[in-house]
Design an enzyme around this catalytic site. Structure first.
Site, PDB file in Angstrom:
ATOM      1  N   GLN A  15      -5.893  20.822  33.128  1.00 38.62           N
ATOM      2  CA  GLN A  15      -6.893  21.660  32.493  1.00 38.62           C
ATOM      3  C   GLN A  15      -8.493  21.514  32.430  1.00 38.62           C
ATOM      4  OE1 GLN A  15      -5.852  21.891  28.810  1.00 38.62           O
ATOM      5  NE2 GLN A  15      -3.888  20.617  28.695  1.00 38.62           N
ATOM      6  N   ASP A  58      -5.025  16.009  38.668  1.00 38.42           N
ATOM      7  CA  ASP A  58      -4.175  17.215  38.051  1.00 38.42           C
ATOM      8  C   ASP A  58      -5.153  17.993  37.118  1.00 38.42           C
ATOM      9  OD1 ASP A  58      -2.703  17.620  35.550  1.00 38.42           O
ATOM     10  OD2 ASP A  58      -2.199  16.090  35.127  1.00 38.42           O
ATOM     11  N   CYS A  66       1.185  14.473  24.638  1.00 36.60           N
ATOM     12  CA  CYS A  66       1.997  14.075  26.146  1.00 36.60           C
ATOM     13  C   CYS A  66       1.363  12.764  26.472  1.00 36.60           C
ATOM     14  CB  CYS A  66       2.611  14.946  26.512  1.00 36.60           C
ATOM     15  SG  CYS A  66       3.698  16.355  26.175  1.00 36.60           S
ATOM     16  N   HIS A 123      -1.292  12.542  31.475  1.00 33.60           N
ATOM     17  CA  HIS A 123      -0.641  12.766  30.920  1.00 33.60           C
ATOM     18  C   HIS A 123       0.693  12.267  31.482  1.00 33.60           C
ATOM     19  CE1 HIS A 123       2.296  15.936  30.054  1.00 33.60           C
ATOM     20  NE2 HIS A 123       1.096  17.301  29.547  1.00 33.60           N
ATOM     21  N   LYS A 141      -1.379  27.623  31.464  1.00 27.10           N
ATOM     22  CA  LYS A 141      -2.867  27.003  30.888  1.00 27.10           C
ATOM     23  C   LYS A 141      -3.581  28.099  31.911  1.00 27.10           C
ATOM     24  CE  LYS A 141      -0.923  23.157  30.721  1.00 27.10           C
ATOM     25  NZ  LYS A 141      -0.302  22.628  28.828  1.00 27.10           N
TER      26      LYS A 141
HETATM   27  N1  PLP Z   1      -1.600  17.408  33.388  1.00 27.15           N
HETATM   28  C1  PLP Z   1      -2.107  17.890  31.982  1.00 27.15           C
HETATM   29  C2  PLP Z   1      -3.583  17.279  31.810  1.00 27.15           C
HETATM   30  C3  PLP Z   1      -1.843  18.676  31.187  1.00 27.15           C
HETATM   31  O1  PLP Z   1      -1.900  19.125  30.145  1.00 27.15           O
HETATM   32  C4  PLP Z   1      -0.260  19.096  31.124  1.00 27.15           C
HETATM   33  C5  PLP Z   1       0.457  20.438  30.103  1.00 27.15           C
HETATM   34  O2  PLP Z   1      -0.298  20.149  29.011  1.00 27.15           O
HETATM   35  C6  PLP Z   1       0.134  19.382  32.310  1.00 27.15           C
HETATM   36  C7  PLP Z   1      -0.145  18.189  33.257  1.00 27.15           C
HETATM   37  C8  PLP Z   1       1.962  19.084  32.645  1.00 27.15           C
HETATM   38  O3  PLP Z   1       1.495  20.922  33.228  1.00 27.15           O
HETATM   39  P1  PLP Z   1       3.290  21.639  32.304  1.00 27.15           P
HETATM   40  O4  PLP Z   1       4.275  21.495  31.237  1.00 27.15           O
HETATM   41  O5  PLP Z   1       2.581  23.203  33.014  1.00 27.15           O
HETATM   42  O6  PLP Z   1       3.542  21.867  33.811  1.00 27.15           O
END
Ligand code: PLP
Length: 408
Positions: free
Chosen positions: A205, A202, A366, A125, A228
């Site tokens: 998900q 990270d 993203c 992401h 999430k």
């Molecule tokens: N990393 C992953 C794999 C994501 O799917 C997301 C959000 O879709 C993020 C990071 C970023 O999360 P946030 O916008 O809640 O900081």
């Protein structure tokens, strides 16, 4: 086909799912972007504002003590949820993005020098790309990228080849937000550690779909977002091992993060407070704890089983849709179906699904470098949570058939 999981009673806890969109009952399949909130989480927010609202860690009065207790109890709840060794290793942030930025800045200051490398993968992401690019620019370092195969699976041998004494950190997603593929974290972390390289995971998900044990994984950092996992927006978690946190400088300055402030010199608070400058979202953290309790009461094993059944059902049904093209043939997927409808732009598919009451995500999710690697600039993503049903999938299948007929 429905699992033993009592999805009907679970859905009653999510009033938003009862509403109609353009006159059609809502089918919410955008859970990878954000999840809906159960009554208990919203009630916790209301109870806190109406009964317990006072700033934490500051005053001697009762309300402040109660708010502080709730905030610190939330830290312990998170600790247990991901099986961290101690609650001091849990830092509250605004979300996964801020958690990763914190590490990129603070770990970068403590451990990185010109010429060093940060290793990420092709399926990250943007939140797990851009903070590292900024670090590399600041410190004249290099960003290295682990390649994937045409299905989106990480190439382990290529990963092994990229490890070297120059690599200061591996930052890798647990589960891809586009493909739903899970990375072989245990093996990856073991290999990185054998060369003295710490690993940031990270987990944005992953946490809502499987039970996560940061000690069993031996992750050095683990980041996720409350929104999430059925909690409120604006709250996130960074887990980090104590020995690393103690060597890292603060990320932001202000109240809470200090020990003594004098114009000549300031000393910093102990962890985790050293990394939590300013008033934290203490109502949000209490509500996150409520969300984690909600998930634990259902049980992540049951959730994973229900979502696996949904996924299998979805793949069977959607593969019958004319022109349906699943992206990536992946043996083990988690709760995400990325696809194209042959000859129809993803945005048109998304817009028409919306008019039929079905919320999905379209675009590059993203993750532009990943889509580029897979040879596309957009796709449609249907993503599930435990409150989704086989009827939701039937509605999606029928809607895609209808859209296909309209265009052909
Ligand atoms: N990393 C992953 C794999 C994501 O799917 C997301 C959000 O879709 C993020 C990071 C970023 O999360 P946030 O916008 O809640 O900081």
């Amino acid at each position: 086909m429905e699992s033993k999981f009592d999805v009907a009673s679970v859905r009653k806890q999510f009033p938003i799912l009862e509403q109609k969109v353009y006159g059609q009952p809502l089918v919410y399949l955008d859970n990878a972007a954000t999840t809906q909130k159960p009554r208990s989480v919203v009630k916790r927010i209301e109870d806190a504002y109406f009964g317990q609202n006072a700033n934490v860690h500051r005053a001697v009065h009762l309300l402040s003590q109660q708010a502080t207790e709730a905030h610190e109890a939330a830290r312990v709840e998170v600790q247990h949820f991901i099986n961290a060794a101690e609650s001091d290793e849990i830092i509250f942030t605004r979300g996964t993005t801020e958690s990763i930025n914190l590490v990129a800045f603070s770990f970068g200051e403590a451990f990185c020098r010109e010429g060093d490398e940060i290793l990420i993968s092709s399926m990250e992401h943007h939140s797990n790309i851009v903070p590292w690019q900024m670090l590399c620019e600041r410190k004249k370092m290099h960003l290295k990228v682990i390649p994937i195969d045409d299905n989106g699976c990480l190439l382990f041998d290529e990963y092994a080849k990229l490890l070297s004494p120059k690599v200061k950190l591996l930052a890798i997603t647990h589960v891809s937000n586009v493909l739903g593929v899970e990375n072989p974290l245990r093996q990856m972390i073991e290999l990185a550690h054998s060369q003295g390289i710490p690993v940031l995971v990270d987990g944005a998900q992953a946490v809502a779909h499987m039970s996560v044990d940061v000690q069993a994984l031996d992750a050095d950092f683990y980041a996720f977002s409350s929104h999430k996992i059925f909690g409120p927006t604006g709250v996130g978690v960074l887990y980090a091992k104590r020995n690393l946190l103690e060597q890292m400088p603060p990320y932001q300055g202000g109240g809470e993060m200090i020990d003594q402030v004098h114009f000549e010199k300031t000393t910093y608070n102990k962890i985790p407070f050293k990394f939590e400058a300013g008033t934290p979202d203490f109502i949000g953290t209490a509500a996150l704890a409520e969300a984690l309790r909600f998930v634990e009461e259902i049980g992540l094993d049951k959730i994973a089983e229900h979502e696996k059944q949904l996924l299998d059902y979805a793949l069977e049904k959607l593969n019958q849709v004319k022109g349906f093209q699943l992206i990536g043939k992946i043996p083990e997927r988690h709760a995400i179906v990325p696809f194209l409808l042959k000859g129809i732009h993803s945005y048109d598919v998304g817009l028409l699904l919306d008019k039929l009451g079905i919320a999905v995500r379209t675009g590059s999710h993203c993750a532009q470098p990943l889509l580029e690697r897979l040879g596309m600039d957009t796709c449609v993503r249907a993503s599930f949570a435990f409150y989704n049903t086989t009827e939701d999938i039937d509605r999606l299948q029928a809607a895609l058939n209808r859209i296909g007929n309209m265009f052909n």
